[in-house]
Design a protein around this motif. Structure first.
Motif, PDB file in Angstrom:
ATOM      1  N   GLU A 157     -18.240   8.302 102.302  1.00 59.68           N
ATOM      2  CA  GLU A 157     -19.033   7.536 103.375  1.00 59.68           C
ATOM      3  C   GLU A 157     -20.277   7.652 103.207  1.00 59.68           C
ATOM      4  OE1 GLU A 157     -18.320   6.754 107.930  1.00 59.68           O
ATOM      5  OE2 GLU A 157     -17.343   8.457 107.208  1.00 59.68           O
ATOM      6  N   GLU A 158     -21.287   6.489 103.248  1.00 58.82           N
ATOM      7  CA  GLU A 158     -22.541   6.520 103.273  1.00 58.82           C
ATOM      8  C   GLU A 158     -23.239   7.264 102.097  1.00 58.82           C
ATOM      9  OE1 GLU A 158     -24.557   6.778 106.801  1.00 58.82           O
ATOM     10  OE2 GLU A 158     -23.226   5.832 108.074  1.00 58.82           O
ATOM     11  N   GLU A 188     -22.349   8.259 112.366  1.00 57.10           N
ATOM     12  CA  GLU A 188     -22.583   8.467 111.001  1.00 57.10           C
ATOM     13  C   GLU A 188     -21.943   9.647 110.664  1.00 57.10           C
ATOM     14  OE1 GLU A 188     -25.137  10.731 109.626  1.00 57.10           O
ATOM     15  OE2 GLU A 188     -24.902  11.637 111.604  1.00 57.10           O
TER      16      GLU A 188
END
Length: 591
Positions: free
Chosen positions: A356-357, A402
């Protein structure tokens, strides 16, 4: 045989090294020396016929064909007197020594001792010939600073009978203080210093349950969202919300014996401010300089990214060493987001599959490996010590969803969410009571009952209930205004304002308000709730809320934090009388 190889490819701090057929074998996490400048590196991957090395220094000027030599040992720290009060880079090189060799900026290839090997320390030798020393036993002591007594310990895994020892006096960290005859009959030299690999947690006899708070003197933390000694806390917040300032307050006022501050990937000017402030601050506990019980790890955003990744482990290893001496250590990591960005960059250069990210799939396990080195323990020598980890998180755009923030929440039990609106309104600490929580309260209830008072946890719940009610009411106020609310709800808003301004907001520069003991915190809560009950009783006589707000008692209660000193309990008691007088006045005029 020492392993060696030839650089085949260079990708920033990541090197692909071809091993030589007649050399020894490289090991995972082995420290290596790279190129003509002998840059410090570490083996992070092994393939058939080649290894992957990350370099902790600037690789500008390296070329394929240069040699990489192994050292046969993992990346390790020198642990001995001289750590406290010092400022290191991410791999424990003293910045003062580096400056003498490289000038204004940190040059690559600078080789300095981790600790001063020539300085003589006043050593009190405790071990005598014939004594049997187990692992972790203290064999000598040194007054490292006016605030810290360094205890030289037998390294883990070593034990035996003292064959000979030197006399107390002036000795360097490299001199042999005692010689042990181990069970195998071999001689082992004990020195003031020892080495320990940064990625290996130091062993302990037993991990204890956490049962007492880290006392910070910050009301919103101590009262609403406490962290235990040996616990883990996170401070997430966007730019300018006060993460670093909050950690400064914790470092200065908490009842930890030793502070390890890790500036991991922060801006250079901000790190400079930290260094200057800590070098001038007077410790309110010892009246010595704050640096007399502080270690600073400075690894700014423009320093090599691999060293940023290592700096977290450098700091926690130093903390474990002093914990084993029986000290309570607080680790301030600022910030773990910059550390995670270093992981992401290195992972990208290694061409690993991103999660992720863009963060590596092992982000969560690396975070847990760091935070789980906190704890309250019984060390090998029987003393009790603890490490409390407080990690700042810097989510981009203050987005708490996040990956770094979300994964951090999985491992910490105190979460102090900073709010940009509060910070811009000059409400500090900008910890928002809706976004924050602590799971330690139940573990510490007995401690609160014995040391603060049996009413403490109940008062805390009442304060939180009012704040949550205010949050719900504010959604209505935004739509239709406060004037149309019934008086009972308007009272909730008024008391919540007193709590926010008079209790939660704290002035770090005020003599009475920078630090507040538990006794005053409890009494302030009691006064606020006493005012609430008096007002509710007046409303029950059909007296309007307007009549209550005509009096200045609300402002008087807000100003308690400035008008009453921490050692003036008799002044706090007078406020109950003032509230009684307010009640009588309003009842006579409007009842």
């Amino acid at each position: 045989m020492i392993a060696s190889g030839i650089i085949k490819g260079i990708n920033g701090p990541v090197l692909n090294v071809t091993t030589r057929g007649n050399s020894g074998m490289f090991k995972m996490s082995e420290m290596v020396m790279v190129g003509e400048k002998r840059l410090v590196g570490e083996v992070i991957g092994i393939r058939s016929g080649s290894v992957v090395v990350q370099v902790f220094e600037d690789t500008a000027g390296l070329t394929p064909g240069q040699t990489v030599n192994g050292t046969g040992r993992p990346l390790s720290l020198t642990l001995g007197p001289g750590i406290i009060g010092n400022i290191f880079d991410g791999i424990q090189r003293p910045l003062s020594a580096i400056a003498k060799n490289s000038g204004l900026y940190v040059a690559s290839g600078v080789h300095v001792d981790n600790l001063d090997t020539g300085k003589k320390w006043p050593v009190r030798v405790l071990a005598r010939p014939g004594d049997v020393l187990e692992e972790g036993a203290v064999f000598a002591e040194v007054n490292e600073t006016p605030a810290v007594v360094f205890k030289a310990m037998v390294p883990p895994g070593v034990s035996g009978k003292v064959r000979r020892s030197v006399s107390s006096g002036q000795h360097t960290i490299g001199e042999t203080i005692c010689v042990l005859e181990t069970d195998s009959g071999a001689a082992y030299e004990l020195k003031l210093s020892q080495r320990w690999p940064i990625r290996a947690p130091r062993p302990v006899k037993e991990r204890r349950s956490v049962s007492r708070p880290l006392i910070t003197g910050q009301r919103i933390i101590d009262t609403l969202f406490p962290v235990a000694k040996g616990g883990m806390a996170a401070i997430p917040g966007g730019f300018g919300t006060g993460k670093t300032m909050t950690q400064h307050q914790l470092a200065k006022w908490s009842d930890a014996d030793i502070i390890v501050y890790i500036g991991c990937g922060e801006r250079g000017n901000e790190m400079t401010e930290v260094l200057e402030d800590f070098s001038k601050l007077t410790d309110p506990r010892t009246q010595q300089l704050m640096m007399a019980r502080t270690v600073l790890i400075a690894n700014t955003s423009n320093m090599p990214v691999a060293a940023r990744e290592a700096s977290i482990y450098t700091g926690i290893t130093i903390a474990e060493f002093y914990r084993d001496m029986g000290y309570h250590v607080a680790v301030m990591a600022d910030s773990t987001s910059r550390w995670a960005e270093a992981l992401r960059e290195l992972s990208g250069r290694l061409e690993e599959m991103p999660a992720e990210e863009g963060y590596p799939a092992y982000l969560a396990s690396r975070l847990s490996g760091f935070y789980e080195r906190a704890g309250y323990v019984e060390s090998l020598n029987g003393s009790e010590g603890s490490i409390t980890v407080v990690g700042a998180v810097s989510p981009q755009g203050a987005d708490f969803s996040e990956p770094v923030t979300q994964n951090t929440k999985r491992f910490v039990r105190s979460f102090w969410g900073l709010d940009r609106t509060l910070a811009y309104a000059r409400h500090f600490p900008a910890i928002h009571w809706i976004d924050s929580y602590s799971e330690y309260l139940e573990d510490m209830t007995d401690w609160y009952n014995e040391n603060v008072g049996p009413d403490f946890t109940g008062r805390r719940l009442q304060i939180l209930r009012i704040l949550f009610e205010e949050s719900e009411l504010m959604e209505i106020v935004k739509l239709i205004g406060a004037d149309v609310l019934p008086d009972s709800q308007r009272l909730t808003l008024a008391i919540a304002r007193v709590i926010r301004l008079g209790f939660l907001q704290q002035n770090a520069y005020h003599a009475f308000d920078a630090y507040v003991p538990f006794s005053k915190q409890l009494k302030m809560m009691e006064i606020i709730l006493y005012l609430h009950e008096a007002c509710k009783k007046l409303l029950s006589f059909n007296i309007s809320m307007n009549a209550l707000t005509d009096e200045d008692i609300f402002e008087q209660v807000i100003q308690i934090k400035y008008n009453v000193g921490n050692d003036e309990p008799e002044k706090l008691e007078t406020y109950f009388g003032k509230i009684d007088g307010f009640y009588e006045t309003v009842y006579q005029q409007h009842g």
